[in-house]
Scaffold this motif. Structure first.
Motif, PDB file in Angstrom:
ATOM      1  N   ASN A  48      16.449  66.208  73.440  1.00 48.17           N
ATOM      2  CA  ASN A  48      16.313  66.348  74.683  1.00 48.17           C
ATOM      3  C   ASN A  48      14.925  65.950  75.310  1.00 48.17           C
ATOM      4  OD1 ASN A  48      18.723  67.643  75.227  1.00 48.17           O
ATOM      5  ND2 ASN A  48      18.014  69.478  74.068  1.00 48.17           N
ATOM      6  N   ILE A  49      14.513  64.615  74.863  1.00 49.96           N
ATOM      7  CA  ILE A  49      13.144  64.137  75.474  1.00 49.96           C
ATOM      8  C   ILE A  49      13.648  63.169  76.449  1.00 49.96           C
ATOM      9  CG2 ILE A  49      11.155  62.918  74.713  1.00 49.96           C
ATOM     10  CD1 ILE A  49      11.556  64.281  72.036  1.00 49.96           C
ATOM     11  N   PRO A  50      12.852  63.108  77.507  1.00 48.64           N
ATOM     12  CA  PRO A  50      12.997  62.116  78.503  1.00 48.64           C
ATOM     13  C   PRO A  50      12.711  60.721  78.087  1.00 48.64           C
ATOM     14  CG  PRO A  50      11.774  64.057  79.596  1.00 48.64           C
ATOM     15  CD  PRO A  50      11.695  64.060  78.112  1.00 48.64           C
ATOM     16  N   PHE A  51      13.453  59.761  78.512  1.00 45.84           N
ATOM     17  CA  PHE A  51      13.625  58.350  77.768  1.00 45.84           C
ATOM     18  C   PHE A  51      14.084  57.677  78.812  1.00 45.84           C
ATOM     19  CE2 PHE A  51      13.735  54.800  74.892  1.00 45.84           C
ATOM     20  CZ  PHE A  51      12.325  54.785  74.429  1.00 45.84           C
ATOM     21  N   PRO A  52      13.925  56.404  78.984  1.00 49.02           N
ATOM     22  CA  PRO A  52      14.628  55.519  79.685  1.00 49.02           C
ATOM     23  C   PRO A  52      15.903  54.870  79.256  1.00 49.02           C
ATOM     24  CG  PRO A  52      12.400  54.560  79.509  1.00 49.02           C
ATOM     25  CD  PRO A  52      12.461  55.814  78.573  1.00 49.02           C
ATOM     26  N   LEU A  53      16.979  54.848  79.925  1.00 43.24           N
ATOM     27  CA  LEU A  53      18.289  54.379  79.445  1.00 43.24           C
ATOM     28  C   LEU A  53      18.127  53.000  78.915  1.00 43.24           C
ATOM     29  CD1 LEU A  53      20.547  55.530  82.311  1.00 43.24           C
ATOM     30  CD2 LEU A  53      20.257  56.738  80.133  1.00 43.24           C
ATOM     31  N   VAL A  54      18.910  52.836  77.646  1.00 38.61           N
ATOM     32  CA  VAL A  54      18.908  51.327  77.182  1.00 38.61           C
ATOM     33  C   VAL A  54      20.330  50.950  77.160  1.00 38.61           C
ATOM     34  CG1 VAL A  54      18.538  50.291  75.019  1.00 38.61           C
ATOM     35  CG2 VAL A  54      16.823  51.979  75.741  1.00 38.61           C
ATOM     36  N   ASP A  55      20.552  49.591  77.498  1.00 37.28           N
ATOM     37  CA  ASP A  55      21.778  49.141  77.407  1.00 37.28           C
ATOM     38  C   ASP A  55      22.062  48.212  76.135  1.00 37.28           C
ATOM     39  OD1 ASP A  55      24.125  47.483  77.762  1.00 37.28           O
ATOM     40  OD2 ASP A  55      23.870  47.299  80.073  1.00 37.28           O
ATOM     41  N   ASP A  56      22.617  49.028  75.253  1.00 35.25           N
ATOM     42  CA  ASP A  56      22.787  48.596  73.876  1.00 35.25           C
ATOM     43  C   ASP A  56      23.581  47.180  73.841  1.00 35.25           C
ATOM     44  OD1 ASP A  56      21.720  50.748  73.086  1.00 35.25           O
ATOM     45  OD2 ASP A  56      22.918  51.367  71.638  1.00 35.25           O
ATOM     46  N   ALA A  57      24.561  47.009  74.816  1.00 35.34           N
ATOM     47  CA  ALA A  57      25.487  45.851  74.788  1.00 35.34           C
ATOM     48  C   ALA A  57      24.733  44.619  75.267  1.00 35.34           C
ATOM     49  CB  ALA A  57      26.752  46.031  75.754  1.00 35.34           C
ATOM     50  N   LYS A  58      23.908  44.833  76.148  1.00 35.06           N
ATOM     51  CA  LYS A  58      23.179  43.876  76.766  1.00 35.06           C
ATOM     52  C   LYS A  58      22.080  43.266  75.848  1.00 35.06           C
ATOM     53  CE  LYS A  58      20.144  42.533  80.625  1.00 35.06           C
ATOM     54  NZ  LYS A  58      19.700  42.936  81.892  1.00 35.06           N
TER      55      LYS A  58
END
Length: 540
Positions: A441-451
């Motif tokens: 539950n730590i704020p972190f940017p979203l990461v697009d694994d597929a891209k």
């Protein structure tokens, strides 16, 4: 020790032990970063403001910038030097508050923090690195002397062996300095505050790798668990504690040992075993002086002949037999020749102790042994307190970058400059960190694994990840289509600079690696400065 700069005490979180605070004991209670670190960060902030002003930015407060340098063996150590040299050259190094390293990058960090003036001329340090890798050599006698001294400690492990064998062999350097001695320059704020990252093997093995409790950090002031907030003075890390009381002070472990704790890549057990035995053979067959000492010693002669016969048998057969057979050979050696009762005799030379302890550690696969400063401390988390020893290992075995140590709830970083020197997938660390942050539950940017998976074979030189209430993450893959030019060249670079390469780099190879790492800073310096400008607090 009346001249110690900080008290001989353990600091433990009030969350893990509510209500206990006995100022007369070796315990004090706190959660979060230490007062010493707060002072260092505050002083560093003044240097950051001056650096920003020199860059034409007059602000009230600069953002907290953390540089993360990943693992990757000698490749990472050289690339780390290149990154820091170029950050200094373009005027951005003094905007950095924290420098956090994992595995091979800590080899570079330790060299810089050993020297009082190492940060003043990073170009000079870079030239010294090049000279050392070409002109200096690994010396069997020096390594063996160090191992015989280390074997006198009751917390000897394969990490000691790794320190004097692989790490010394690769870096051509044995560092006798101590991290606690870097306290003065870090507290003055003249250099980024260093964080050396490792993992508690027991907590990782117990399924807590997604839990902050597994991460163990070393700073100039304190060493320990950022959460739940349990620390010991770095100068006393390795000393014996019981119930929070210092019961036996041991010498502080030096930078050479810290390098091995942080940089002992255990992912490929077969490669590690082969490396250990290759060095073991060098020690055995290159120790004629030690053998003479044993053979002329009445007690040594009594035990040495059979021990050497079995050891030579092990060396000859090691690569041709199964792991179970390997264990049986070690057990035969321990039972017939090198036994615990023998070690208790003061007349037994340290060389024999080195042989016994190393083979015993091989049998049990014991790494990173250090006295547990929380042993029998009164807290609910028994995993932290029930064992006399803790076992620390390379954090690269979980996340090959120290993200967890610069993120909330430990430290609040505004911008992360992530320099990734990993082999294989250049986005593995950031994808693993996103999963880790979701679990915690730590704020972190979203990461697009597929891209990212689509670009992994030929990445760009910079990726920026942003999200609400999360730090800006600027991610720099070491080898990319900008500094390498093509996918084929990227693949060639990975082959040339393989993590487990034990042959020496040529000077041309060192220079190419330095240039690749510098290019990632040089080509993106304006973008880095722009993000710093966006997050700085205006003067009015």
């Amino acid at each position: 020790m009346a001249d110690m700069a900080i008290p001989q005490q353990v600091a433990c979180s009030s969350k893990s032990h509510p209500g206990k605070c006995d100022e007369s004991s070796d315990i004090r209670v706190h959660f979060g970063i230490s007062e010493e670190e707060k002072a260092a960060v505050k002083n560093r902030g003044e240097h950051v403001l001056k650096a920003l002003k020199n860059l034409g930015l007059d602000v009230k407060k600069g953002p907290v910038v953390s540089v993360l340098v990943s693992g990757g063996g000698l490749r990472a150590a050289i690339a780390c030097q290149g990154v820091l040299s170029e950050l200094s050259h373009v005027g951005l190094l003094d905007t950095v508050t924290y420098l956090a390293g994992v595995s091979g990058s800590t080899w570079c960090m330790s060299s810089l923090y050993t020297e009082n003036d190492g940060w003043k001329d990073l170009g000079k340090m870079e030239n010294e690195l090049r000279r050392r890798l070409q002109e200096d050599s690994w010396m069997v006698s020096v390594s063996l002397d160090g191992l015989c001294v280390a074997a006198e400690r009751d917390d000897y492990s394969l990490t000691d062996f790794w320190s004097y064998s692989a790490v010394y062999y690769l870096t051509k350097e044995l560092l006798g300095g101590h991290l606690s001695h870097a306290r003065e320059q870090s507290e003055m704020g003249t250099v980024p505050y260093p964080i050396f990252a490792s993992i508690n093997h027991d907590l990782k093995s117990s399924g807590k790798e997604k839990n902050l409790n597994a991460w163990f950090e070393f700073t100039p002031d304190w060493a320990g668990y950022s959460t739940p907030g349990a620390y010991v003075s770095t100068a006393l890390c390795g000393s014996k504690f019981e119930g929070g009381k210092l019961v036996q002070q041991e010498p502080e472990r030096d930078f050479s040992y810290l390098r091995a704790v942080c940089g002992s890549p255990l992912a490929d057990i077969n490669v590690i075993l082969k490396t250990i035995w290759d060095f073991f053979k060098k020690f055995i067959h290159g120790s004629s002086t030690q053998e003479e000492m044993l053979l002329t010693d009445p007690e040594g002669d009594k035990y040495f002949s059979e021990a050497m016969t079995l050891i030579n048998q092990m060396i000859e057969q090691w690569g041709q037999i199964s792991r179970d057979q390997q264990k049986q050979l070690i057990q035969d050696l321990l039972a017939k020749s090198l036994n615990q009762d023998l070690l208790k005799q003061s007349s037994v030379p340290s060389f024999l102790k080195f042989l016994w302890k190393t083979t015993n550690c091989l049998l049990r696969w014991t790494w990173g042994t250090m006295h547990n400063f929380l042993y029998k401390y009164d807290t609910e988390d028994k995993l932290l307190t029930e064992k006399k020893n803790m076992y620390l290992m390379d954090a690269g075995s979980t996340i090959n970058s120290a993200y967890p140590l610069v993120l909330p709830p430990i430290r609040s970083t505004d911008i992360i400059l992530s320099f990734d020197f990993s082999a294989g997938d250049p986005f593995k660390t950031i994808k693993a960190t996103e999963k880790y942050c979701k679990a915690c539950n730590i704020p972190f940017p979203l990461v697009d694994d597929a891209k990212l998976d689509q670009e992994a074979k030929a990445p760009s030189d910079l990726y920026i990840f942003e999200g609400e209430n999360a730090p800006v993450v600027m991610h720099f893959p070491l080898f990319n289509k900008v500094n390498c030019g093509s996918k084929d060249v990227i693949e060639q670079r990975h082959e040339t600079y393989a993590t487990f390469r034990l042959t020496n780099y040529s000077d041309d190879e060192v220079c190419q690696l330095l240039e690749d790492s510098k290019a990632n800073v040089r080509n993106n310096k304006d973008c880095i400065f722009m993000k710093i400008s966006e997050l700085a607090k205006p003067a009015s």
